[in-house]
Write a protein that holds these residues in place. Sequence first.
Motif, short mmCIF file in Angstrom:
data_model
loop_
_atom_site.label_atom_id
_atom_site.label_comp_id
_atom_site.label_asym_id
_atom_site.label_seq_id
_atom_site.Cartn_x
_atom_site.Cartn_y
_atom_site.Cartn_z
N GLY A 79 0.82 -1.22 0.00
CA GLY A 79 0.00 0.00 0.00
C GLY A 79 0.84 1.26 0.00
N GLN A 80 1.93 1.23 0.76
CA GLN A 80 2.82 2.38 0.81
C GLN A 80 3.46 2.63 -0.55
N TRP A 81 3.85 1.57 -1.23
CA TRP A 81 4.44 1.73 -2.56
C TRP A 81 3.44 2.36 -3.52
N ILE A 82 2.19 1.94 -3.45
CA ILE A 82 1.16 2.53 -4.33
C ILE A 82 0.98 4.00 -3.99
N PHE A 115 -5.11 6.94 5.87
CA PHE A 115 -6.17 6.12 5.27
C PHE A 115 -6.13 4.67 5.77
N ASP A 116 -4.95 4.16 6.08
CA ASP A 116 -4.84 2.79 6.58
C ASP A 116 -5.43 2.67 7.99
N ILE A 117 -5.25 3.69 8.80
CA ILE A 117 -5.78 3.65 10.17
C ILE A 117 -7.27 4.01 10.19
N TRP A 118 -7.65 5.03 9.46
CA TRP A 118 -9.02 5.53 9.43
C TRP A 118 -9.96 4.53 8.74
N ASP A 138 -7.20 -3.89 1.50
CA ASP A 138 -7.49 -2.66 2.23
C ASP A 138 -6.30 -1.71 2.15
N ASP A 139 -5.09 -2.25 2.13
CA ASP A 139 -3.92 -1.38 2.03
C ASP A 139 -3.68 -0.91 0.59
N VAL A 140 -4.03 -1.73 -0.38
CA VAL A 140 -3.96 -1.30 -1.78
C VAL A 140 -4.88 -0.10 -1.98
N ILE A 141 -6.09 -0.20 -1.48
CA ILE A 141 -7.06 0.89 -1.64
C ILE A 141 -6.62 2.12 -0.85
N ALA A 142 -6.12 1.91 0.37
CA ALA A 142 -5.59 3.04 1.15
C ALA A 142 -4.44 3.70 0.39
#
Length: 162
Positions: A79-82, A115-118, A138-142
């Motif tokens: 997710g961070q990379w995206i 976005f990952d926490i919320w 969920d992390d991809v979308i975040a």
Amino acid sequence: MSKFIATVFYVGYLRPAPGTWGSLAGVLLALAIQVFGGFPALAVATVVVFGLGWWATAAMTRGGGNHDPSEIVIDEVVGQWIALFVVSYGSWSMGLPALAMYPGWIAGFLFFRLFDIWKPWLVGWADRRGDALGVMLDDVIAGVFAAIAVTLLGGFYHMVIL
């Protein structure tokens, strides 16, 4: 091997806030990939690590009661990379050193964590799937939401402030 991958070299066991440690590891790994291969390498690595992460997460959670243990942080890396795609592409396409765009790297990290926490809207939907794919999605979308936020912030900065 699945534990090594899912916890990103055991970074997921760092406390407190293993997800934040995993995201920080993601930023550092993205910077290294950026230096050695640019945006194309980061894009390919994201797809490969997503697949590995999905497999490792499924293997680590199989038969357990918790579908998303906090030590699994490979999803944060993807997710961070995206979230950093916009900054990576910008520095790569302009031929700039990766750190020349350091505000974007910082913004990508912060927006992704937000976005990952919320877990707004689709992020929360994916998280509620309750399976290994949901852990990754969920992390991809975040990350997508964070990339949009970084783009908007960068546009605001370049159009209004400069």
